[in-house]
Design an enzyme around this catalytic site. Structure first.
Site, mmCIF file in Angstrom:
data_model
loop_
_atom_site.group_PDB
_atom_site.id
_atom_site.type_symbol
_atom_site.label_atom_id
_atom_site.label_comp_id
_atom_site.label_asym_id
_atom_site.label_seq_id
_atom_site.Cartn_x
_atom_site.Cartn_y
_atom_site.Cartn_z
ATOM 1 N N GLU A 1 0.595 -1.191 0.076
ATOM 2 C CA GLU A 1 0.046 -0.078 0.088
ATOM 3 C C GLU A 1 0.919 1.301 -0.064
ATOM 4 O O GLU A 1 1.771 1.452 0.757
ATOM 5 C CB GLU A 1 -1.011 -0.030 1.210
ATOM 6 C CG GLU A 1 -1.775 -1.290 1.370
ATOM 7 C CD GLU A 1 -2.962 -1.259 0.367
ATOM 8 O OE1 GLU A 1 -2.973 -0.115 -0.778
ATOM 9 O OE2 GLU A 1 -3.448 -2.095 0.176
ATOM 10 N N ARG B 1 -17.567 -0.619 5.944
ATOM 11 C CA ARG B 1 -18.661 -1.470 5.166
ATOM 12 C C ARG B 1 -19.265 -2.456 6.001
ATOM 13 O O ARG B 1 -20.585 -2.815 5.753
ATOM 14 C CB ARG B 1 -17.942 -2.097 3.936
ATOM 15 C CG ARG B 1 -18.816 -2.872 2.990
ATOM 16 C CD ARG B 1 -17.731 -3.671 1.849
ATOM 17 N NE ARG B 1 -16.965 -4.268 2.300
ATOM 18 C CZ ARG B 1 -17.389 -5.823 2.765
ATOM 19 N NH1 ARG B 1 -18.628 -6.312 2.634
ATOM 20 N NH2 ARG B 1 -16.391 -6.428 3.127
ATOM 21 N N CYS C 1 -7.867 -1.815 8.412
ATOM 22 C CA CYS C 1 -6.389 -1.826 8.106
ATOM 23 C C CYS C 1 -6.059 -0.523 7.682
ATOM 24 O O CYS C 1 -4.732 0.018 8.238
ATOM 25 C CB CYS C 1 -6.477 -2.759 6.690
ATOM 26 S SG CYS C 1 -6.550 -4.457 7.183
ATOM 27 N N HIS D 1 -1.281 -5.524 2.097
ATOM 28 C CA HIS D 1 -2.532 -6.406 1.921
ATOM 29 C C HIS D 1 -2.108 -7.908 1.471
ATOM 30 O O HIS D 1 -1.408 -7.844 0.454
ATOM 31 C CB HIS D 1 -3.519 -5.834 1.466
ATOM 32 C CG HIS D 1 -4.616 -5.192 2.235
ATOM 33 N ND1 HIS D 1 -4.775 -3.703 2.067
ATOM 34 C CD2 HIS D 1 -5.367 -5.479 3.242
ATOM 35 C CE1 HIS D 1 -5.769 -3.456 3.063
ATOM 36 N NE2 HIS D 1 -6.168 -4.388 3.976
HETATM 37 N N1 PCA Z 1 -8.442 -6.860 6.945
HETATM 38 C C1 PCA Z 1 -9.218 -5.684 7.151
HETATM 39 C C2 PCA Z 1 -9.291 -5.628 8.767
HETATM 40 C C3 PCA Z 1 -8.472 -6.441 9.232
HETATM 41 C C4 PCA Z 1 -7.737 -7.312 7.938
HETATM 42 O O1 PCA Z 1 -7.108 -8.347 8.044
HETATM 43 C C5 PCA Z 1 -9.063 -4.497 6.106
HETATM 44 O O2 PCA Z 1 -8.492 -4.637 5.009
HETATM 45 O O3 PCA Z 1 -9.277 -3.286 6.638
#
Ligand code: PCA
Length: 227
Positions: free
Chosen positions: A92, A102, A155, A179
Site C-alpha cells: 500500500e 462497510r 487496515c 495487504h
Molecule cells: N483486513 C481488514 C481488517 C483486518 C484485515 O485483516 C481491512 O482490510 O481493513
C-alpha cells in the site's frame, strides 16, 4: 516465555515489528495473523522480528500499536492485513484519514465518514521502499503489486495511525502496510477467487523485510496506474 520475550527491552540491533490482524467478518482465520505468528522470533537480515496480532476493532487498535512501538523500539514497522479477492501481496502506498466501515468490526462498531485522527493531515505515504520490494519479490517469482488504496476499514485505520505516529513521534522509524490475499482454504465456496499459499506469503514478507532493511532509497521506476 512469550511474555518474557515480548517485554524484553530492545537490544543492540533494533527489531522489526510485524503486525497482523485477528479473524473478522465471521471467518475463523486471518492469513496476516498466521504470518506474524510464524515469523515472530525469526532473524531476518540480522534483525529480530517481533510479531503481534491486533484486534479488528476501531476503538482498540491505537493503544495496542502505540504500546508495541514504545515497548519494542523497532526501526521498521510493517503492518499486514487480509484483502480477500486480491491476487498479490499488495504494498500500500497511501494511508487516508478516513474511516467508512462497510461491515461492523469485531466489537460491533461500524463508524461512517469520520477521520482516523481529527486535525491530522488528509493522507500519508508509506515510507517503505515499495517499488524496490515489488521488484525484488517479482525476481523471486512471488506475486506482488503496488496499491493506491488500503480501503477505509480497520487496515487503513492502522496504516494511518502508524504513519501519523511515526511522522510525529518516531521520524527515524520507517513503516508501511501490506495487504495479503486469502489462503487457499478460504476460497472454498468462492469459485474463481484468488488465493496464495502461506509459505509463499512467508517468503514474500521475509524478503520484503530484508529488502526494506537494505534499501534506503526507493527505485525511481514508473509504477503508477491509470485507473
Ligand atoms: N483486513 C481488514 C481488517 C483486518 C484485515 O485483516 C481491512 O482490510 O481493513
Amino acid at each position: 516465555m512469550t511474555t518474557r520475550r515480548n517485554s524484553a527491552p530492545a537490544r543492540s540491533a533494533p527489531c522489526v515489528l510485524l503486525t497482523g490482524f485477528e479473524a473478522f467478518d465471521g471467518a475463523s482465520v486471518n492469513p496476516s495473523q498466521a504470518i506474524v505468528e510464524r515469523l515472530d522470533g525469526r532473524r531476518i537480515a540480522g534483525r529480530r522480528v517481533v510479531g503481534a496480532t491486533l484486534p479488528v476493532a476501531f476503538a482498540r487498535t491505537e493503544a495496542r500499536l502505540r504500546d508495541l512501538i514504545e515497548r519494542h523500539r523497532p526501526d521498521l514497522v510493517i503492518a499486514l492485513g487480509q484483502a480477500g479477492g486480491r491476487a498479490e501481496l499488495s504494498f500500500e502506498r497511501v494511508a487516508i484519514n478516513l474511516v467508512d466501515a462497510r461491515i461492523a468490526d469485531n466489537d460491533g462498531a461500524q463508524p461512517v465518514d469520520r477521520p482516523v485522527i481529527a486535525d491530522a493531515p488528509p493522507a500519508y505515504f508509506s515510507t517503505l521502499p515499495v517499488k524496490a520490494i515489488v521488484a525484488d519479490l517479482h525476481a523471486r517469482g512471488i506475486p506482488a503489486a503496488l496499491s493506491l488504496s488500503a480501503g477505509s476499514y480497520v487496515c487503513n485505520q492502522v496504516f494511518f495511525m502508524l504513519a501519523h505516529l511515526l511522522a510525529t513521534r518516531h521520524p527515524a522509524v520507517r513503516g508501511g502496510f501490506v495487504h495479503v490475499p486469502w489462503l487457499p482454504q478460504q476460497t472454498v465456496g468462492r469459485p474463481g477467487q484468488p488465493s496464495m499459499a502461506l509459505e509463499t506469503m512467508l517468503d514474500g514478507v521475509a524478503a520484503a523485510i530484508a529488502c526494506a532493511v537494505s534499501t534506503r532509497e526507493d527505485l525511481k521506476l514508473p509504477g503508477g496506474s491509470t485507473h
